[in-house]
Design a protein around this motif. Structure first.
Motif, short mmCIF file in Angstrom:
data_model
loop_
_atom_site.label_atom_id
_atom_site.label_comp_id
_atom_site.label_asym_id
_atom_site.label_seq_id
_atom_site.Cartn_x
_atom_site.Cartn_y
_atom_site.Cartn_z
N THR A 333 0.82 -1.22 0.00
CA THR A 333 0.00 0.00 0.00
C THR A 333 0.85 1.27 0.00
O THR A 333 0.39 2.33 -0.43
CB THR A 333 -0.93 0.02 1.22
N ASN A 334 2.09 1.16 0.47
CA ASN A 334 2.97 2.33 0.55
C ASN A 334 3.95 2.42 -0.61
O ASN A 334 4.90 3.20 -0.56
CB ASN A 334 3.74 2.33 1.88
N HIS A 335 3.73 1.62 -1.64
CA HIS A 335 4.65 1.60 -2.78
C HIS A 335 4.56 2.91 -3.56
O HIS A 335 3.46 3.43 -3.80
CB HIS A 335 4.34 0.44 -3.70
N THR A 336 5.70 3.43 -3.95
CA THR A 336 5.76 4.61 -4.80
C THR A 336 6.60 4.29 -6.04
O THR A 336 7.67 3.67 -5.92
CB THR A 336 6.40 5.81 -4.06
N ALA A 337 6.11 4.69 -7.20
CA ALA A 337 6.81 4.40 -8.45
C ALA A 337 8.08 5.23 -8.55
O ALA A 337 8.12 6.40 -8.16
CB ALA A 337 5.90 4.69 -9.63
N LEU A 338 9.17 4.61 -9.05
CA LEU A 338 10.42 5.32 -9.25
C LEU A 338 10.39 6.09 -10.55
O LEU A 338 9.98 5.57 -11.59
CB LEU A 338 11.58 4.32 -9.26
N LYS A 339 10.81 7.33 -10.51
CA LYS A 339 10.84 8.14 -11.71
C LYS A 339 12.00 7.72 -12.60
O LYS A 339 13.09 7.43 -12.12
CB LYS A 339 10.97 9.62 -11.34
N ALA A 340 11.75 7.67 -13.90
CA ALA A 340 12.78 7.28 -14.84
C ALA A 340 13.89 8.33 -14.85
O ALA A 340 13.64 9.54 -14.72
CB ALA A 340 12.19 7.11 -16.23
#
Length: 342
Positions: A333-340
């Motif tokens: 639930t706390n996952h955040t996508a890494l910016k390219a």
């Protein structure tokens, strides 16, 4: 050594086959009865057999794989452009043979018996729900003709039916009232049948680790998770989450020429049942977030209409499902996508 490619047009009793001899270049066309199909391929060298993804295609695909042949299923919409002149069995088989050799063609995965068994439960449940809805609407409409005003909603409406029938005893014939009461009993039987199917799906879920992981995603329940696993099988057949969302018809259609591309509404291609389940789940998530005054949903709804926001959440759910199955990971639930990286 080149293998022989066969175009097989399936039917209930008579199959049409098309292939080209790799040594002589001679074109062969052959009709086979249903009982002679496997015998013919058992006596041939292993080759590539292409079929339309139609009724019984998965069964024949499994049987031909047991004989050592490679099987590829093609969607019927991709075969139709290659049918020359009049449409008949021979032309269909030749079109299938030509379609499968296109380098950029997309294929349908052959389902296992277990997958088809689970999907059969979903199809029967879906039909029972349609019948139940039709029956409830008919009872509501018939009683309305005699002045009974039932509240909206299936459960609320059915709860008021016994009182409505009691009020109509003096004005409606007994045979009509008895028939309506018999239909109410039939609705109870339909409810029990639907509940039994859901219990069987719950039992199957206990042995499926992937289904349990998918159900951790907000908006993904038992029906959605089991239907996805049974329909897709190996999620690695999709190169990205967006390709899986496109398979479900949750991405915009494109219309453009001269370098100008215009995005339209969602394509609505692919599996209607899966898209419906994901959309309903996304609607529940959006409504829950609205009720709890979540800032992100307020921000989204300030820019887009409610239904557009629901489809966007459904698209995000589809991509999350792809990521969990391909990477064999748990939902965070706390996952955040890494910016390219730039």
């Amino acid at each position: 050594m080149q293998i022989t490619t066969y175009g097989l047009d399936l039917a209930k009793r008579v199959m049409q086959l098309h292939w080209v001899d790799m040594e002589t270049g001679e074109i062969h066309r052959k009709q086979l009865r249903r009982e002679a199909l496997l015998e013919f391929f058992a006596n041939r060298q292993p080759g590539l057999v292409a079929m339309e993804a139609c009724g019984s295609a998965h069964y024949w695909g499994r049987e031909l794989r047991k004989l050592g042949h490679e099987v590829r299923l093609v969607a019927a919409q991709f075969v139709r452009p290659f049918v020359k002149a009049n449409k008949n069995d021979a032309a269909d088989a030749a079109a299938i043979w030509e379609t499968v050799q296109r380098p950029d063609m997309r294929f349908v995965a052959v389902k296992s018996e277990e997958q088809q068994s689970v999907l059969a439960l979903h199809r029967m449940r879906e039909q029972l729900i349609k019948i139940r809805t039709m029956q409830v609407n008919q009872i509501r409409g018939l009683l309305c003709e005699f002045g009974a005003d039932l509240p909206q909603g299936r459960q609320r409406g059915l709860k008021e039916v016994p009182d409505a029938l009691a009020n109509l005893e003096d004005s409606v014939s007994p045979m009509t009232l008895d028939t309506v009461r018999r239909q109410l009993k039939r609705l109870d039987e339909l409810d029990q049948d639907i509940a039994d199917i859901e219990k069987r799906l719950t039992l199957w879920k206990k042995d499926q680790e992937a289904v349990i992981r998918l159900m951790a995603i907000p908006g993904v329940g038992l029906l959605t998770a089991t239907a996805i696993i049974a329909t897709v099988g190996d999620m690695k057949s999709f190169r990205s989450g967006r390709e899986f969302a496109a398979f479900l018809g949750l991405v915009p259609r494109q219309s453009g020429t001269g370098g100008k591309v215009r995005l339209l509404g969602i394509s609505k291609r692919g599996d209607v049942y899966l898209r419906t389940l994901l959309t309903h789940g996304a609607r529940a998530v959006v409504n829950f977030q609205i009720k709890n005054r979540n800032p992100w949903i307020d921000k989204l709804l300030s820019r887009r209409p409610h239904n557009v926001a629901v489809v966007a959440v459904a698209n995000k759910m589809a991509r999350t499902i792809w990521a969990l199955l391909v990477k064999n990971s748990e939902y965070d639930t706390n996952h955040t996508a890494l910016k390219a990286a730039a």
